[in-house]
Design a protein around this motif. Structure first.
Motif, mmCIF file in Angstrom:
data_model
loop_
_atom_site.group_PDB
_atom_site.id
_atom_site.type_symbol
_atom_site.label_atom_id
_atom_site.label_comp_id
_atom_site.label_asym_id
_atom_site.label_seq_id
_atom_site.Cartn_x
_atom_site.Cartn_y
_atom_site.Cartn_z
ATOM 1 N N PHE A 160 52.690 3.768 47.175
ATOM 2 C CA PHE A 160 52.422 3.376 48.561
ATOM 3 C C PHE A 160 50.938 3.071 48.720
ATOM 4 C CE2 PHE A 160 56.372 5.592 48.904
ATOM 5 C CZ PHE A 160 57.032 5.028 49.984
ATOM 6 N N VAL A 161 50.648 2.011 49.459
ATOM 7 C CA VAL A 161 49.261 1.615 49.718
ATOM 8 C C VAL A 161 49.070 1.383 51.210
ATOM 9 C CG1 VAL A 161 48.845 0.576 47.453
ATOM 10 C CG2 VAL A 161 49.854 -0.805 49.282
ATOM 11 N N ILE A 162 47.824 1.450 51.643
ATOM 12 C CA ILE A 162 47.486 1.150 53.035
ATOM 13 C C ILE A 162 47.340 -0.360 53.173
ATOM 14 C CG2 ILE A 162 45.831 1.539 54.902
ATOM 15 C CD1 ILE A 162 44.958 4.094 53.446
ATOM 16 N N VAL A 163 47.985 -0.924 54.189
ATOM 17 C CA VAL A 163 47.877 -2.361 54.446
ATOM 18 C C VAL A 163 47.307 -2.577 55.847
ATOM 19 C CG1 VAL A 163 49.680 -3.143 52.863
ATOM 20 C CG2 VAL A 163 50.301 -2.404 55.163
ATOM 21 N N ALA A 164 46.528 -3.636 55.980
ATOM 22 C CA ALA A 164 45.873 -3.965 57.247
ATOM 23 C C ALA A 164 45.981 -5.463 57.488
ATOM 24 C CB ALA A 164 44.410 -3.539 57.210
ATOM 25 N N PRO A 165 45.816 -5.921 58.728
ATOM 26 C CA PRO A 165 45.806 -7.361 58.991
ATOM 27 C C PRO A 165 44.737 -8.053 58.158
ATOM 28 C CG PRO A 165 45.947 -6.136 61.044
ATOM 29 C CD PRO A 165 45.671 -5.124 59.974
ATOM 30 N N ALA A 166 45.051 -9.233 57.658
ATOM 31 C CA ALA A 166 44.116 -9.948 56.793
ATOM 32 C C ALA A 166 42.798 -10.243 57.488
ATOM 33 C CB ALA A 166 44.765 -11.248 56.307
ATOM 34 N N ALA A 167 42.828 -10.438 58.796
ATOM 35 C CA ALA A 167 41.616 -10.805 59.530
ATOM 36 C C ALA A 167 40.800 -9.591 59.974
ATOM 37 C CB ALA A 167 41.991 -11.638 60.761
ATOM 38 N N LEU A 168 41.285 -8.376 59.697
ATOM 39 C CA LEU A 168 40.579 -7.179 60.152
ATOM 40 C C LEU A 168 39.237 -7.041 59.436
ATOM 41 C CD1 LEU A 168 40.760 -4.616 61.931
ATOM 42 C CD2 LEU A 168 41.736 -3.446 59.928
ATOM 43 N N ASP A 169 38.196 -6.737 60.197
ATOM 44 C CA ASP A 169 36.862 -6.535 59.629
ATOM 45 C C ASP A 169 36.780 -5.126 59.058
ATOM 46 O OD1 ASP A 169 34.234 -6.745 58.906
ATOM 47 O OD2 ASP A 169 33.451 -6.466 60.948
ATOM 48 N N VAL A 170 36.775 -5.025 57.746
ATOM 49 C CA VAL A 170 36.778 -3.721 57.074
ATOM 50 C C VAL A 170 35.390 -3.456 56.499
ATOM 51 C CG1 VAL A 170 37.820 -2.328 55.255
ATOM 52 C CG2 VAL A 170 39.205 -4.010 56.498
ATOM 53 N N PRO A 171 34.764 -2.348 56.872
ATOM 54 C CA PRO A 171 33.414 -2.064 56.378
ATOM 55 C C PRO A 171 33.418 -1.576 54.933
ATOM 56 C CG PRO A 171 34.198 -0.223 57.676
ATOM 57 C CD PRO A 171 35.259 -1.279 57.766
ATOM 58 N N GLU A 172 32.261 -1.678 54.310
ATOM 59 C CA GLU A 172 32.097 -1.060 52.995
ATOM 60 C C GLU A 172 31.787 0.418 53.216
ATOM 61 O OE1 GLU A 172 29.289 -2.937 50.506
ATOM 62 O OE2 GLU A 172 30.199 -4.939 50.677
ATOM 63 N N ALA A 179 35.445 6.668 54.742
ATOM 64 C CA ALA A 179 36.747 5.987 54.770
ATOM 65 C C ALA A 179 37.704 6.704 55.719
ATOM 66 C CB ALA A 179 37.337 5.936 53.364
ATOM 67 N N GLU A 180 37.681 8.030 55.675
ATOM 68 C CA GLU A 180 38.593 8.803 56.531
ATOM 69 C C GLU A 180 38.247 8.623 57.999
ATOM 70 O OE1 GLU A 180 40.289 11.972 58.838
ATOM 71 O OE2 GLU A 180 38.137 11.843 58.390
ATOM 72 N N ARG A 181 36.960 8.621 58.342
ATOM 73 C CA ARG A 181 36.563 8.440 59.743
ATOM 74 C C ARG A 181 36.961 7.058 60.246
ATOM 75 N NH1 ARG A 181 31.890 11.390 58.214
ATOM 76 N NH2 ARG A 181 30.731 9.449 57.833
ATOM 77 N N TRP A 182 36.749 6.042 59.417
ATOM 78 C CA TRP A 182 37.092 4.687 59.856
ATOM 79 C C TRP A 182 38.600 4.538 60.012
ATOM 80 C CZ3 TRP A 182 39.930 0.521 58.070
ATOM 81 C CH2 TRP A 182 39.693 -0.690 58.737
ATOM 82 N N LEU A 183 39.358 5.051 59.044
ATOM 83 C CA LEU A 183 40.820 4.959 59.116
ATOM 84 C C LEU A 183 41.361 5.701 60.330
ATOM 85 C CD1 LEU A 183 41.767 5.441 55.346
ATOM 86 C CD2 LEU A 183 42.078 3.356 56.702
ATOM 87 N N SER A 184 40.785 6.853 60.638
ATOM 88 C CA SER A 184 41.255 7.648 61.780
ATOM 89 C C SER A 184 41.049 6.928 63.104
ATOM 90 C CB SER A 184 40.547 9.002 61.812
ATOM 91 O OG SER A 184 40.864 9.766 60.671
ATOM 92 N N ALA A 185 40.077 6.026 63.151
ATOM 93 C CA ALA A 185 39.775 5.314 64.396
ATOM 94 C C ALA A 185 40.629 4.072 64.590
ATOM 95 C CB ALA A 185 38.299 4.930 64.422
ATOM 96 N N GLN A 186 41.479 3.722 63.598
ATOM 97 C CA GLN A 186 42.274 2.495 63.683
ATOM 98 C C GLN A 186 43.621 2.742 64.379
ATOM 99 O OE1 GLN A 186 40.638 -0.312 62.709
ATOM 100 N NE2 GLN A 186 39.058 1.272 62.394
ATOM 101 N N PRO A 187 44.210 1.684 64.954
ATOM 102 C CA PRO A 187 45.579 1.809 65.487
ATOM 103 C C PRO A 187 46.585 1.836 64.333
ATOM 104 C CG PRO A 187 44.799 -0.445 65.745
ATOM 105 C CD PRO A 187 43.631 0.344 65.221
ATOM 106 N N TRP A 188 47.418 2.860 64.310
ATOM 107 C CA TRP A 188 48.347 3.043 63.195
ATOM 108 C C TRP A 188 49.780 2.742 63.606
ATOM 109 C CZ3 TRP A 188 47.882 4.398 58.048
ATOM 110 C CH2 TRP A 188 46.580 4.646 57.592
ATOM 111 N N LEU A 189 50.514 2.155 62.667
ATOM 112 C CA LEU A 189 51.961 1.978 62.806
ATOM 113 C C LEU A 189 52.617 2.933 61.821
ATOM 114 C CD1 LEU A 189 51.987 -1.931 62.578
ATOM 115 C CD2 LEU A 189 51.711 -0.541 64.623
#
Length: 289
Positions: A160-172, A179-189
Motif C-alpha cells: 500500500f502506498v499514499i496517493v495524492a492528486p497530481a497537481a498537489l504542491d508537495v513540499p520537500e 512528513a507526518e506534520r504535513w500529511l496530518s494537515a491534508q484532507p484524507w479519504l
C-alpha cells in the motif's frame, strides 16, 4: 395421430383459453385451433364447449385429459432426465474476496477457471465466517485466524502506498516528523472511519497513532482512487490497482518509502482440500495472485 395434438389439448385444458394455450406453447392461435379440431375429429366428438368468454371441457374431454396428461408429463420428464444425464455436470466453486481484488486480479483470468464460480464480496471477517459456515469454498483474505477446520495458504504480499492528486504542491521534507506534520494537515479519504491501513503507516513509520479525521469515507478503493485523481484529498491504495492505469491518471505516489505491506492468504475448508475442483481452483488462484 400426432403427439403434438395431445400436448396442445393439455395446454388448452390447463388454460381454458386457446390464446393462452398458444402462448404457452409458442404457437399461433389458428395453429392451436387446428390441433384441437384434428384431435376432436379423430376421437369423434367435442372435447370442449365454446362460450362467449371461455371454453369448458366436456365430460369426454375430462376423461381424455385424466388419461393423457400423466402420460405426457411422464414422457417429457423422461426426455428431460435422459438429456440431463447425457450432459457433463459442472462443479461450482464459491469464492469470497474484496471487490477491488476481484476486479484487478481475478476478473482478467476468469475464463481460465475450471468450474462455474459464485463470487461474494465483503470484509475479511464476514467472508471467513461464511467460509466457516460452509457458505463459501475459498476466501482470499489478508487476515489469518486460528479457525478449526480452516486451512490458510500464503498467496502473495500486497503493498500500500499514499496517493495524492497530481497537481498537489508537495513540499520537500527533511525527516519523518516533517512528513507526518504535513500529511496530518491534508484532507484524507478513507475506506472506513477506523482508518484501515492508514493506521499501519503511522504506526510503522511514525511510531504513533494518526491524529486525523477523514473528510470522506468511501468503502470502495477504485472510487477512492478516482476521488484522489479529481483532487478531493489523499489516501492509501494497494499498488496492484496502479499497474493498469494510464500514464497521466491524475494522481501521484507520495514518498514511496512510506509504503506498508500485507500478506494475502487463500483460506479453505481442510476437509475439501483434495476435492478436485477445489484443489484446481486453489492452484489457479495461487497463480493469479
Amino acid at each position: 395421430m400426432d403427439f403434438e395434438w395431445y400436448r396442445s389439448f393439455c395446454a388448452i385444458y390447463k388454460h381454458l383459453s386457446l390464446s393462452e394455450a398458444a402462448k404457452s406453447r409458442i404457437m399461433t392461435q389458428p395453429a392451436m385451433s387446428q390441433h384441437l379440431a384434428a384431435l376432436e375429429a379423430e376421437v369423434g366428438e367435442a372435447l370442449f364447449i365454446r362460450t362467449s368468454r371461455k371454453i369448458v371441457p366436456t365430460e369426454r374431454g375430462k376423461e381424455l385429459y385424466s388419461r393423457v396428461a400423466p402420460l405426457i408429463e411422464s414422457l417429457e420428464s423422461t426426455t428431460h432426465d435422459f438429456k440431463s444425464a447425457s450432459l457433463p455436470s459442472m462443479a461450482v466453486t464459491k469464492i469470497g474476496t474484496a471487490h477491488e481484488f476481484f476486479k484487478e486480479k481475478i476478473l482478467p483470468r476468469l475464463q481460465d477457471f475450471p468450474t462455474c464460480t459464485v463470487t461474494r464480496f465483503g470484509t475479511a471477517d464476514v467472508l471467513l465466517d461464511q467460509l466457516k459456515d460452509e457458505q463459501l469454498d475459498i476466501v482470499v483474505t489478508p487476515k489469518k485466524y486460528p479457525i478449526p477446520g480452516i486451512g490458510f495458504t500464503k498467496s502473495m504480499v500486497e503493498e500500500f502506498v499514499i496517493v495524492a492528486p497530481a497537481a498537489l504542491d508537495v513540499p520537500e521534507v527533511r525527516n519523518p516528523e516533517e512528513a507526518e506534520r504535513w500529511l496530518s494537515a491534508q484532507p484524507w479519504l478513507s475506506y472506513g472511519l477506523e482508518l484501515p491501513i492508514i493506521r499501519r503507516i503511522w504506526r510503522e513509520h511514525f511510531h504513533k497513532r494518526p491524529l486525523i479525521r477523514p473528510i470522506h469515507v468511501i468503502p470502495n478503493l477504485h472510487m477512492i482512487l478516482n476521488a484522489v485523481a479529481s483532487g478531493a484529498g489523499i489516501s492509501v491504495v494497494p499498488t496492484y490497482m496502479l499497474t493498469h492505469e494510464p500514464e497521466s491518471p491524475g494522481y501521484r505516489i507520495l514518498w514511496e518509502e512510506l509504503k506498508v505491506s500485507n500478506d494475502i492468504f487463500l483460506a479453505y475448508q481442510l476437509k475439501h482440500k483434495h476435492v478436485p475442483h477445489i484443489l484446481e481452483t486453489l492452484s489457479l488462484l495461487q497463480g493469479v495472485v
